[in-house]
Enzyme design. Sequence first.
Site, PDB file in Angstrom:
ATOM      1  N   LYS A   1       0.848  -1.198   0.000  1.00 18.43           N
ATOM      2  CA  LYS A   1       0.000   0.000   0.000  1.00 18.43           C
ATOM      3  C   LYS A   1       0.882   1.246   0.000  1.00 18.43           C
ATOM      4  O   LYS A   1       2.078   1.167   0.294  1.00 18.43           O
ATOM      5  CB  LYS A   1      -0.909  -0.021   1.236  1.00 18.43           C
ATOM      6  CG  LYS A   1      -0.146  -0.005   2.567  1.00 18.43           C
ATOM      7  CD  LYS A   1      -1.078  -0.231   3.750  1.00 18.43           C
ATOM      8  CE  LYS A   1      -0.323  -0.190   5.070  1.00 18.43           C
ATOM      9  NZ  LYS A   1      -1.201  -0.500   6.215  1.00 18.43           N
TER      10      LYS A   1
ATOM     11  N   ARG B   1     -10.874  -0.154  15.014  1.00 15.79           N
ATOM     12  CA  ARG B   1     -10.519   0.648  13.855  1.00 15.79           C
ATOM     13  C   ARG B   1     -11.245   0.033  12.662  1.00 15.79           C
ATOM     14  O   ARG B   1     -12.413   0.289  12.459  1.00 15.79           O
ATOM     15  CB  ARG B   1      -8.991   0.653  13.681  1.00 15.79           C
ATOM     16  CG  ARG B   1      -8.486   1.660  12.680  1.00 15.79           C
ATOM     17  CD  ARG B   1      -6.997   1.527  12.394  1.00 15.79           C
ATOM     18  NE  ARG B   1      -6.665   0.297  11.687  1.00 15.79           N
ATOM     19  CZ  ARG B   1      -5.482   0.056  11.112  1.00 15.79           C
ATOM     20  NH1 ARG B   1      -4.507   0.942  11.198  1.00 15.79           N
ATOM     21  NH2 ARG B   1      -5.254  -1.078  10.482  1.00 15.79           N
TER      22      ARG B   1
ATOM     23  N   TYR C   1      15.766  30.523   7.533  1.00 19.53           N
ATOM     24  CA  TYR C   1      14.607  31.340   7.922  1.00 19.53           C
ATOM     25  C   TYR C   1      14.631  31.692   9.398  1.00 19.53           C
ATOM     26  O   TYR C   1      15.102  30.914  10.228  1.00 19.53           O
ATOM     27  CB  TYR C   1      13.313  30.571   7.642  1.00 19.53           C
ATOM     28  CG  TYR C   1      12.878  30.628   6.200  1.00 19.53           C
ATOM     29  CD1 TYR C   1      12.597  31.840   5.580  1.00 19.53           C
ATOM     30  CD2 TYR C   1      12.726  29.456   5.469  1.00 19.53           C
ATOM     31  CE1 TYR C   1      12.176  31.879   4.259  1.00 19.53           C
ATOM     32  CE2 TYR C   1      12.302  29.485   4.142  1.00 19.53           C
ATOM     33  CZ  TYR C   1      12.028  30.707   3.553  1.00 19.53           C
ATOM     34  OH  TYR C   1      11.621  30.740   2.249  1.00 19.53           O
TER      35      TYR C   1
ATOM     36  N   MET D   1      11.178  24.411   2.863  1.00 15.18           N
ATOM     37  CA  MET D   1      10.316  23.557   2.043  1.00 15.18           C
ATOM     38  C   MET D   1      11.127  22.673   1.092  1.00 15.18           C
ATOM     39  O   MET D   1      10.845  21.490   0.931  1.00 15.18           O
ATOM     40  CB  MET D   1       9.322  24.413   1.237  1.00 15.18           C
ATOM     41  CG  MET D   1       8.347  23.576   0.425  1.00 15.18           C
ATOM     42  SD  MET D   1       7.205  24.543  -0.561  1.00 15.18           S
ATOM     43  CE  MET D   1       6.191  25.286   0.693  1.00 15.18           C
TER      44      MET D   1
END
Length: 383
Positions: free
Chosen positions: A34, A130, A262, A310
């Site tokens: 998955k 779940r 930053y 980022m």
Amino acid sequence: MLTPRLTVDLAAVTHNVTRLRAGSTARDLVAVVKADGFGHGARAVAGAAIAAGASGLGVTTLAEAEPLLDLGVPVLSWLNPVGAAFEDPATADVEVAVTSLEHLAAVVRGAARSGVRRRVHLFVDTGMNRDGCDPVDWVTLCARARGAERCGYLEVVGVMGHLGCADDENERHHRAAHLRFTAAVRVARGLGLSPRHLHLSATGATLRTPGAHHDTLRVGAGLVGIDPSGVEAAVCGLRPAATLSAPVVQVRRVVAGQHVGYGHDHAVSRDGWVGLVPLGYADGLPRAASDHAEMWVAGRRRRVLGWISMDQTVVDLGDDAVAPGSEAVVFGPGERGEPTVQEWAEWGSTIPHEVLTGIPARVARVHLGAGNLNSSNHMERAA
Ligand SMILES: *Cc1c(COP(=O)(O)O)cnc(C)c1O
């Protein structure tokens, strides 16, 4: 040219499947691929696992299963909503885990419309609250599934459960879940079902609870070398498959007191060199690992300086004026001394699964040891 990449060593997957099977008397292993094979490339990991003896594949949805149907083994999907397209002939061969009475009815309707008998695994909730069928409905679910089987709509090929504490030694929870599972299997058999696959154990239980193995293991993390208990892979005989790396794109000299990145809230403590690595939190590096995680550059571990941005991260190179273009390894198997994904997970206050599945498609996947696999469009041979 070196570019940011996630290199996946498929020989490690082969090794891990062999290791996981060797520790068990279970006949079958379902390779869980998955989330694109935990970020490693579902087809590539699946192919390597099948070559090493995996007898089936496991994913969440019909959509995740469909591209894997040509690999020659059954594909099980366990997280389809009641409204899923069970009537679609394109996915009629996908095995489906059934988790409620409504869900069973939807799967039967789909089989009636597609004209294809659906192979299903009845999924009992063994205590997580779940996914899986509420134990209150289990007897009815089994009885109705048997009725649908007699009518030719279904074949119940498995009974499955899932352990919620497989990542620690919480024996009390294990025992309770295991008792619920064996009771559920007894009910299913008593009502005339004959499931060939009984599966409760994911990676954690495969590694340390042999009593829960039954005849089929259902492992994901272990395929790519993650032990969910947080033990470094090497300790339990697994090999991490992934290496995340990028070239150092720029190197500069800084003097004590200057700020990096930053916020101007990280000042360097002494004169030296810093290097820029073109990977940031949009590439899967946890921002919480800022200012303390490490990377491997020019034969040594180098600390991350300041905030992870980022797209980019600065590392402290000390007195080493490393050449731009040198390789920075974020994490790898750890054999050279580079950090592991387990360490990155700890630096980022998360788990390796989240780090690996958070690496987006813009980071190229490079598969090594692909052998006879030619089915992935981003497959490369070992350089
Ligand atoms: C993800 C998942 C697995 C695989 O678990 P690992 O700990 O990664 O081996 C098995 N079964 C179910 C239901 C899952 O959701």
